[in-house]
Design an enzyme around this catalytic site. Sequence first.
Site, mmCIF file in Angstrom:
data_model
loop_
_atom_site.group_PDB
_atom_site.id
_atom_site.type_symbol
_atom_site.label_atom_id
_atom_site.label_comp_id
_atom_site.label_asym_id
_atom_site.label_seq_id
_atom_site.Cartn_x
_atom_site.Cartn_y
_atom_site.Cartn_z
ATOM 1 N N VAL A 93 0.832 -1.206 0.000
ATOM 2 C CA VAL A 93 0.000 0.000 0.000
ATOM 3 C C VAL A 93 0.868 1.257 0.000
ATOM 4 C CG1 VAL A 93 -1.993 -1.164 1.010
ATOM 5 C CG2 VAL A 93 -0.313 -0.117 2.533
ATOM 6 N N HIS A 109 -4.271 -4.378 -3.018
ATOM 7 C CA HIS A 109 -4.741 -4.194 -1.640
ATOM 8 C C HIS A 109 -4.999 -2.735 -1.276
ATOM 9 C CE1 HIS A 109 -2.971 -8.338 -0.235
ATOM 10 N NE2 HIS A 109 -4.127 -8.450 -0.850
ATOM 11 N N CYS A 117 -14.637 6.237 0.185
ATOM 12 C CA CYS A 117 -15.896 6.570 0.848
ATOM 13 C C CYS A 117 -16.711 5.301 1.056
ATOM 14 C CB CYS A 117 -16.687 7.572 0.012
ATOM 15 S SG CYS A 117 -18.297 7.937 0.770
ATOM 16 N N CYS A 136 -16.671 12.979 2.491
ATOM 17 C CA CYS A 136 -16.415 12.644 1.091
ATOM 18 C C CYS A 136 -16.797 13.834 0.216
ATOM 19 C CB CYS A 136 -17.267 11.418 0.733
ATOM 20 S SG CYS A 136 -17.349 11.067 -1.022
ATOM 21 N N CYS A 139 -20.049 12.711 -2.205
ATOM 22 C CA CYS A 139 -21.431 12.557 -1.737
ATOM 23 C C CYS A 139 -21.697 13.290 -0.420
ATOM 24 C CB CYS A 139 -21.800 11.078 -1.588
ATOM 25 S SG CYS A 139 -21.068 10.277 -0.146
ATOM 26 N N SER A 177 5.241 -13.495 1.404
ATOM 27 C CA SER A 177 5.279 -14.743 2.174
ATOM 28 C C SER A 177 4.301 -15.781 1.648
ATOM 29 C CB SER A 177 4.981 -14.452 3.641
ATOM 30 O OG SER A 177 3.665 -13.932 3.773
ATOM 31 N N ASN A 201 12.884 -14.162 -3.181
ATOM 32 C CA ASN A 201 12.479 -13.869 -1.801
ATOM 33 C C ASN A 201 13.650 -14.137 -0.864
ATOM 34 O OD1 ASN A 201 10.010 -13.001 -0.465
ATOM 35 N ND2 ASN A 201 10.075 -14.906 0.683
ATOM 36 N N GLU A 203 13.608 -15.760 1.841
ATOM 37 C CA GLU A 203 13.565 -17.150 2.329
ATOM 38 C C GLU A 203 12.471 -17.865 1.560
ATOM 39 O OE1 GLU A 203 12.537 -16.373 6.393
ATOM 40 O OE2 GLU A 203 10.604 -15.540 5.826
ATOM 41 N N ALA A 219 15.929 -8.536 -1.970
ATOM 42 C CA ALA A 219 15.348 -8.049 -3.223
ATOM 43 C C ALA A 219 16.257 -7.042 -3.913
ATOM 44 C CB ALA A 219 13.981 -7.428 -2.945
#
Length: 234
Positions: A93, A109, A117, A136, A139, A177, A201, A203, A219
């Site tokens: 995110v 995600h 909203c 919002c 609206c 993961s 990765n 692991e 990475a």
Amino acid sequence: MRATRNIVILTGAGVSAESGIATFRGPGGLWEGHRVEDVCTPEALRADPALVHRFYDLRRAALAGVVPNAAHHALATLDRDWAGGLLIVTQNVDDLHERAGATRLLHIHGALGSALCAACGARAPQTGALPPGSRCDSCGSAALRPDIVFFGEIPYEMDRIVEAIGACDLFVSIGTSGAVYPAAGFVEWANDRGAATIELNLERSAGSEQFDESRLGPASELVPAWVAEILAGQ
Ligand code: OAD
Ligand code: ZN
């Protein structure tokens, strides 16, 4: 094996770890003693909106102090230089992929830089804190919440993802993961389609055995090396 033309890349918290953003399930993954599974739920938002909003306010504020690392930059280079199809699907995110310059990107995600909203579904850019009861612009309802897909909610852009994986020749999973579905199941869809699959990765992940190849390490090293390889073979 067929030539690689269409690539789908799934990224997770591990790609941003070296920028200083804690992963969810590793050390430092707890927030004031809360597991992410206890904060990122519609039930938690109803029961204690102040706590949930504060959790994301702190994470949003922390973005100002971090920068993309070599893995984000390498993926942005791939995005710029890869002549074939490419879709980067991030579970993160944060906005480090786009700050590095990636454009063929979607946030499955949600994103810290956005508010949702709960009344009308409008999404709007969000900077700074988002107190519960914020209004919002679309609206007028006092119903803005963090634009994060909580546990039990349906991730964004699943149609586009299904289509991209259904047409990919190579699926790459980076820094995740494999604990959270549906993203953890993408490798199976890619295998069903007959795509080559590779995991980068720190692991072995929960789904490691489903990948044709696993490369283990940070990475910031693995991703630039892999991108250089794939662009050299283009
Ligand atoms: P996790 O914290 O579950 O996993 C991070 C993975 O990255 C682990 O397998 C680590 O070994 C690996 N890792 C850590 N440092 C790394 C590094 N420097 N280089 C490469 N890999 C490294 O994070 P996610 O799999 O992204 O959902 O978690 C999935 C979802 O769970 C998140 O999107 C979040 C959370 O609930 C929402 O916020 C909705
Ligand atoms: Zn609204």
